[in-house]
Design an enzyme around this catalytic site. Structure first.
Site: not given
Length: 408
Positions: A216, A285, A295, A329, A343, A347
């Site tokens: 990301n 995730d 490869k 976060f 969240k 959590k």
């Protein structure tokens, strides 16, 4: 905030040097004692007399023009400075700073000073985007040099884009916030003394094959800012980080990992005896169900990649926490409060720091952030656009107060 502060203002040779006169004036009006060092190129755009008149101090440009026999000028200025501010900072001066060159009064003073350094780049849009310039700026940031990003608009060269020196009013505000934060940091010293803090940072990498992976846009800047602030507040800090754009603080224990599973295992090594855990990393995730050993070759017009869930580190820590204060976060693109509150509950976190990553000034790779902090009762604090260092200090101040039994 600037009264009595000694600021060495470096002016380099770009057309934006004319803005430095206004900047000098505004700093003086705020109470700063401003000492100007000009490069020879800067004098092609504006005169020493201008800055002398505005600062009420001698202006320096020649390393060998020693006016006071009792001191060596560049050493004296380097020692006296509370802040060295380079505005405008040309690509040439940025390169000199990055590579330790000292061939004029300004670059020599920069090598000699132990004061904080802040630079405001200004140059042609293509120069600013050049890989060499970007690499030099990243190197300087890793050494603690603070950047005031240039604005976008019509440049003197006729191009439109990023590269215009930030306006003097804004630069003054940044300088004021720096000293305010520094004062707050001094007041906050010891808030986390004796505490063991774990910070995760950056993005995880989930391998598809030896040359491809899922990741990301996380830069690691926010997590590293938190780690540095926690260290400054007296904590024992352990950083677990993945893929980042910058290097971790040099004075903390840091372990680099790759996947979500790697990060989870590294966190568990310090989890039991930790006091505060801040999950600032952007953890994938999902991961490929199967990672190819070699490869993968192209075959056909489409390819199906089966993904499975990764370990939810924050959730797992929330299930097993005892004395630990847990902060997560939430990087969102819409319905920030709704998703942050959800969240937090799912959590079992103590605080959630949420932001809209699509907002200007709050993106992954930005040096600033715009966050909202939530607890079980709702919004604790909404922070405006602030540097990530400022966000880190404020967040840790909130956490420290709650850990010590006093809400903030």
């Amino acid at each position: 905030m600037l009264t009595g502060k000694t600021i060495v203002l470096g002016v380099t040779g770009g057309i934006a040097a004319f803005k430095a006169a206004s900047l000098c004036s505004k700093l003086v009006q705020k109470g700063a004692d401003v000492h100007v060092i000009m490069t020879e190129s800067a004098k092609q755009f504006i005169t020493e007399l201008t800055f002398q008149s505005l600062s009420k101090n001698p202006v320096y440009s020649d390393t060998f023009d020693e006016r006071d026999p009792s001191v060596v000028s560049h050493i004296h200025l380097a020692d006296e400075a509370d802040l060295v501010l380079i505005a405008p900072a040309t690509a040439n001066m940025i390169a000199k700073m990055a590579h330790g060159l000292a061939d004029d009064m300004l670059s020599t003073t920069l090598l000699a000073t132990e004061a904080p350094v802040m630079i405001a780049p200004a140059m042609n849009v293509h120069m600013y985007a050049h890989p060499a310039v970007q690499a030099n700026m990243r190197l300087l940031e890793s050494r603690g040099v603070m950047m005031i990003e240039p604005g976008e608009g019509l440049l003197a060269c006729g191009y439109v884009g990023k590269g215009r020196l930030e306006e003097p009013e804004t630069i003054v505000q940044v300088v004021e916030r720096f000293f305010a934060a520094r004062n707050e940091s001094v007041q906050g010293q010891g808030l986390l003394r004796g505490k063991k803090v774990i910070v995760t940072s950056g993005g995880t990498v989930e391998r598809i094959d030896p040359v491809r992976y899922i990741t990301n846009d996380s830069s690691g800047k926010m997590g590293f800012a938190i780690a540095k602030a926690a260290k400054d507040m007296g904590a024992e800090v352990h950083v677990v980080y993945g893929h980042t754009d910058v290097e971790p603080p040099s004075d903390v224990d840091a372990v680099k990992v790759q996947s979500a599973e790697d990060m989870y295992r590294a966190v568990l090594e310090h989890w039991e005896d930790s006091d505060l855990v801040i999950k600032a990393a952007a953890v994938a995730d999902y991961r490929p169900k199967v990672t190819a050993a070699s490869k993968m070759k192209k075959s056909g017009d489409t390819m199906t990649l089966e993904l499975v869930k990764t370990v939810d580190i924050l959730e797992e820590l929330g299930k097993t926490k005892t004395k630990q204060f847990l902060i997560g976060f939430a990087a969102e693109t819409n319905d920030v409060e709704k998703y942050a509150q959800d969240k937090l509950k799912r959590k079992n976190a103590d605080l959630i720091v949420a932001n809209d990553v699509t907002a200007e000034g709050a993106g992954f790779r930005s040096d600033t952030n715009i966050v909202q902090v939530y607890d079980a009762g709702g919004l604790v604090e909404q922070m405006p656009v602030m540097t990530k260092d400022e966000v880190a200090r404020r967040l840790l101040t909130i956490a420290a107060a709650r850990m010590n039994g006093a809400l903030s």
